[in-house]
Scaffold this motif. Structure first.
Motif, PDB file in Angstrom:
ATOM      1  N   ARG A   1      13.261 -27.137 -68.974  1.00 39.20           N
ATOM      2  CA  ARG A   1      12.497 -27.938 -68.008  1.00 39.20           C
ATOM      3  C   ARG A   1      11.578 -28.915 -68.705  1.00 39.20           C
ATOM      4  O   ARG A   1      11.332 -30.015 -68.210  1.00 39.20           O
ATOM      5  CB  ARG A   1      11.685 -27.008 -67.111  1.00 39.20           C
ATOM      6  N   LEU A   2      11.067 -28.508 -69.884  1.00 42.62           N
ATOM      7  CA  LEU A   2      10.230 -29.425 -70.665  1.00 42.62           C
ATOM      8  C   LEU A   2      11.049 -30.634 -71.084  1.00 42.62           C
ATOM      9  O   LEU A   2      10.571 -31.765 -71.057  1.00 42.62           O
ATOM     10  CB  LEU A   2       9.693 -28.699 -71.901  1.00 42.62           C
ATOM     11  N   LEU A   3      12.321 -30.398 -71.444  1.00 44.00           N
ATOM     12  CA  LEU A   3      13.171 -31.502 -71.860  1.00 44.00           C
ATOM     13  C   LEU A   3      13.415 -32.483 -70.718  1.00 44.00           C
ATOM     14  O   LEU A   3      13.573 -33.680 -70.949  1.00 44.00           O
ATOM     15  CB  LEU A   3      14.501 -30.936 -72.351  1.00 44.00           C
ATOM     16  N   PHE A   4      13.424 -31.991 -69.463  1.00 42.34           N
ATOM     17  CA  PHE A   4      13.606 -32.917 -68.357  1.00 42.34           C
ATOM     18  C   PHE A   4      12.304 -33.586 -67.947  1.00 42.34           C
ATOM     19  O   PHE A   4      12.320 -34.602 -67.272  1.00 42.34           O
ATOM     20  CB  PHE A   4      14.195 -32.177 -67.148  1.00 42.34           C
ATOM     21  N   TYR A   5      11.177 -33.005 -68.346  1.00 41.48           N
ATOM     22  CA  TYR A   5       9.880 -33.573 -67.965  1.00 41.48           C
ATOM     23  C   TYR A   5       9.559 -34.780 -68.820  1.00 41.48           C
ATOM     24  O   TYR A   5       8.837 -35.684 -68.387  1.00 41.48           O
ATOM     25  CB  TYR A   5       8.831 -32.471 -68.132  1.00 41.48           C
ATOM     26  N   ILE A   6      10.105 -34.823 -70.062  1.00 41.28           N
ATOM     27  CA  ILE A   6       9.708 -35.857 -71.019  1.00 41.28           C
ATOM     28  C   ILE A   6      10.126 -37.273 -70.599  1.00 41.28           C
ATOM     29  O   ILE A   6       9.296 -38.179 -70.696  1.00 41.28           O
ATOM     30  CB  ILE A   6      10.219 -35.489 -72.422  1.00 41.28           C
ATOM     31  N   PRO A   7      11.326 -37.559 -70.090  1.00 36.82           N
ATOM     32  CA  PRO A   7      11.637 -38.949 -69.713  1.00 36.82           C
ATOM     33  C   PRO A   7      10.764 -39.475 -68.581  1.00 36.82           C
ATOM     34  O   PRO A   7      10.337 -40.634 -68.625  1.00 36.82           O
ATOM     35  CB  PRO A   7      13.105 -38.881 -69.280  1.00 36.82           C
ATOM     36  N   TRP A   8      10.431 -38.639 -67.575  1.00 39.13           N
ATOM     37  CA  TRP A   8       9.524 -39.077 -66.524  1.00 39.13           C
ATOM     38  C   TRP A   8       8.176 -39.458 -67.094  1.00 39.13           C
ATOM     39  O   TRP A   8       7.584 -40.468 -66.743  1.00 39.13           O
ATOM     40  CB  TRP A   8       9.366 -37.964 -65.483  1.00 39.13           C
ATOM     41  N   GLN A   9       7.713 -38.647 -68.060  1.00 40.02           N
ATOM     42  CA  GLN A   9       6.431 -38.893 -68.702  1.00 40.02           C
ATOM     43  C   GLN A   9       6.452 -40.218 -69.458  1.00 40.02           C
ATOM     44  O   GLN A   9       5.513 -40.994 -69.406  1.00 40.02           O
ATOM     45  CB  GLN A   9       6.137 -37.732 -69.661  1.00 40.02           C
ATOM     46  N   LEU A  10       7.575 -40.493 -70.186  1.00 43.00           N
ATOM     47  CA  LEU A  10       7.654 -41.739 -70.945  1.00 43.00           C
ATOM     48  C   LEU A  10       7.603 -42.948 -70.023  1.00 43.00           C
ATOM     49  O   LEU A  10       6.955 -43.947 -70.336  1.00 43.00           O
ATOM     50  CB  LEU A  10       8.953 -41.764 -71.764  1.00 43.00           C
ATOM     51  N   TRP A  11       8.262 -42.839 -68.861  1.00 40.12           N
ATOM     52  CA  TRP A  11       8.236 -43.966 -67.942  1.00 40.12           C
ATOM     53  C   TRP A  11       6.823 -44.209 -67.421  1.00 40.12           C
ATOM     54  O   TRP A  11       6.376 -45.353 -67.298  1.00 40.12           O
ATOM     55  CB  TRP A  11       9.220 -43.694 -66.801  1.00 40.12           C
TER      56      TRP A  11
ATOM     57  N   VAL B   1      -6.470 -37.204 -56.108  1.00 37.18           N
ATOM     58  CA  VAL B   1      -5.908 -37.191 -54.762  1.00 37.18           C
ATOM     59  C   VAL B   1      -4.422 -36.864 -54.780  1.00 37.18           C
ATOM     60  O   VAL B   1      -3.935 -36.048 -54.022  1.00 37.18           O
ATOM     61  CB  VAL B   1      -6.156 -38.575 -54.103  1.00 37.18           C
ATOM     62  N   ASP B   2      -3.692 -37.509 -55.738  1.00 33.89           N
ATOM     63  CA  ASP B   2      -2.241 -37.384 -55.740  1.00 33.89           C
ATOM     64  C   ASP B   2      -1.764 -36.055 -56.288  1.00 33.89           C
ATOM     65  O   ASP B   2      -0.917 -35.404 -55.720  1.00 33.89           O
ATOM     66  CB  ASP B   2      -1.665 -38.511 -56.608  1.00 33.89           C
ATOM     67  N   LYS B   3      -2.262 -35.680 -57.446  1.00 37.12           N
ATOM     68  CA  LYS B   3      -1.932 -34.444 -58.157  1.00 37.12           C
ATOM     69  C   LYS B   3      -0.457 -34.332 -58.504  1.00 37.12           C
ATOM     70  O   LYS B   3       0.109 -33.246 -58.517  1.00 37.12           O
ATOM     71  CB  LYS B   3      -2.333 -33.211 -57.333  1.00 37.12           C
ATOM     72  N   THR B   4       0.187 -35.460 -58.811  1.00 37.36           N
ATOM     73  CA  THR B   4       1.612 -35.390 -59.150  1.00 37.36           C
ATOM     74  C   THR B   4       1.822 -34.682 -60.474  1.00 37.36           C
ATOM     75  O   THR B   4       2.691 -33.828 -60.616  1.00 37.36           O
ATOM     76  CB  THR B   4       2.202 -36.799 -59.254  1.00 37.36           C
ATOM     77  N   MET B   5       0.976 -35.056 -61.474  1.00 37.26           N
ATOM     78  CA  MET B   5       1.189 -34.532 -62.816  1.00 37.26           C
ATOM     79  C   MET B   5       0.947 -33.030 -62.861  1.00 37.26           C
ATOM     80  O   MET B   5       1.686 -32.296 -63.517  1.00 37.26           O
ATOM     81  CB  MET B   5       0.264 -35.262 -63.789  1.00 37.26           C
ATOM     82  N   GLN B   6      -0.077 -32.542 -62.135  1.00 34.16           N
ATOM     83  CA  GLN B   6      -0.341 -31.107 -62.179  1.00 34.16           C
ATOM     84  C   GLN B   6       0.807 -30.326 -61.575  1.00 34.16           C
ATOM     85  O   GLN B   6       1.205 -29.275 -62.072  1.00 34.16           O
ATOM     86  CB  GLN B   6      -1.602 -30.786 -61.402  1.00 34.16           C
ATOM     87  N   ARG B   7       1.387 -30.867 -60.480  1.00 35.85           N
ATOM     88  CA  ARG B   7       2.494 -30.146 -59.849  1.00 35.85           C
ATOM     89  C   ARG B   7       3.696 -30.086 -60.767  1.00 35.85           C
ATOM     90  O   ARG B   7       4.382 -29.064 -60.852  1.00 35.85           O
ATOM     91  CB  ARG B   7       2.891 -30.833 -58.544  1.00 35.85           C
TER      92      ARG B   7
END
Lengths: 166, 109, 108
Positions: free
Chosen positions: A65-75, A152-158
């Motif tokens: 799951r960490l490997l799939f989280y990294i491209p979203w983070q780079l964008w 307000v958004d809390k996208t990253m924490q989720r």
């Protein structure tokens, strides 16, 4: 830690150290391989308690799951860096710094470190202080909009909670 | 081979642009915390882009030693982890020592 | 042992390499200009924290300069040295920050 978990920790640390030796020196003859084995064994004997803390931590699905989280983070990083470049080059410099604090539901060491690193990498926010007991974050934000994205958004924490299954 | 050269030049130019933004931000911003916002992040991204461009160049012009690209990849990963951690360490030390953040409307520091 | 001398110095055999190497020279020169811009903040910066941050930034830019220089001199296996310097820079900054926060390095 029981003896089974200690053995597992030693084997994993030895494999990782030997893999690093193979990558960093590109010579594959017998002399250098044996030398690499001896050096990896010495390093493993000294520091095998640091890397793996027990077998029951489900590392494989977390790593995937960490490997799939990294491209979203780079964008996100690229988008927000363009925003900071706009703020630097603008002749009026529209910045309005403020310090905010918020609570999250993460408790593990690695999860807190990943969230703090992601917050510091996303332009607009820097982590000032982390309390590991309650999961509180003190964050210094550059303007109102990046701060809102965390409060307000809390996208990253989720997303980080989804990666580390907490 | 000309297309590869153009792609590498584009990556290097964009990376260099972000490094310039980082240096200009260090000079222009009015306070310690805001300066670190500009440099700590634009620097890391610019460096990542430059090294990605050099990886592409290496893969096409030196085909015998492809294992060195793994070293460059490891350098990128290390910089993406280590640079924000160092910035966080400095900011935490400054906050504990009592350096106050800047509000809108004060003078430069 | 094999002839490792030839392995470390590979000569490119085409003519378009010359253009790429001159582009690398321009990029390295721009990098030196940014380092000089950061030096202003390292000298003037009111207080010690500005100076420590500026030195960390100069170290990061030096790593990029070293990687590009490895490709200018056609020694692509030069990348071990910037890797080492990136680690040294990181640990130096952490030690400085720890000392500034607590007033001492080790509490024995």
């Amino acid at each position: 830690m029981s003896r089974g978990e200690k053995g597992f920790g030693i084997i994993v640390t030895f494999c990782v150290m030997f893999l690093f030796w193979l990558i960093l020196s590109e010579l594959f003859d017998a002399f250098h391989l044996i030398l690499g084995g001896i050096c990896s064994a010495i390093v493993t004997l000294i520091s095998h308690g640091l890397m793996v803390k027990g077998k029951s931590q489900k590392m494989l699905p977390k790593s995937l799951r960490l490997l799939f989280y990294i491209p979203w983070q780079l964008w996100q990083i690229v988008l927000a860096n363009v925003d900071v470049a706009y703020r630097v080059l603008h002749p009026k410099m529209p910045i309005n710094p403020l310090v905010i604090e918020f609570e999250t539901s993460l408790r593990g060491d690695f999860a807190l470190a990943t969230l703090a690193n992601s917050i510091t990498l996303t332009p607009g926010t820097i982590t000032i202080f982390v309390e590991p007991g309650k999961g509180k974050f003190w964050v210094h934000a550059l303007a109102r909009e990046p701060a809102d994205a965390h409060l307000v958004d809390k996208t990253m924490q989720r997303k980080v909670a989804h990666v580390f299954m907490e | 081979m000309l297309l590869v050269n153009v792609i590498v030049t584009i990556f290097l130019a964009i990376g260099m642009f972000f490094m310039f933004i980082g240096a200009i931000g260090l000079l222009r911003f009015p306070d310690f915390y805001t300066r670190l916002h500009a440099t700590g992040k634009c620097d890391t991204l610019g460096e990542g882009l430059i090294i990605v461009g050099l990886i592409i160049y290496h893969l096409f012009h030196y085909p015998g030693t492809s294992l060195a690209t793994v070293k460059l990849l490891f350098l990128i990963i290390f910089i993406f982890i280590a640079n924000p951690t160092a910035i966080h360490a400095i900011v935490k030390a400054a906050y504990r020592r009592g350096l106050k953040p800047w509000r809108w409307g004060e003078g430069r520091r | 042992m094999e002839a490792t001398g030839e392995r470390f110095h590979l000569k490119p055999s085409r003519k378009r390499e010359e253009k790429m190497i001159s582009i690398f020279l321009v990029i390295a020169l721009l990098n030196v200009v940014t380092i000089l811009l950061c030096l202003y903040r390292a000298v003037v910066g009111p207080g010690v924290f500005n100076r420590v941050a500026a030195v960390n930034v100069i170290g990061t830019k030096t790593v990029v300069l070293l990687v590009i220089m490895g490709y200018i001199f056609e020694r692509p296996l030069f990348v071990d040295i910037p890797l080492l310097y990136a680690m040294l820079n990181f640990i130096g900054t952490l030690v400085f920050a720890k000392y500034l926060e607590r007033g001492e390095l080790c509490s024995w």
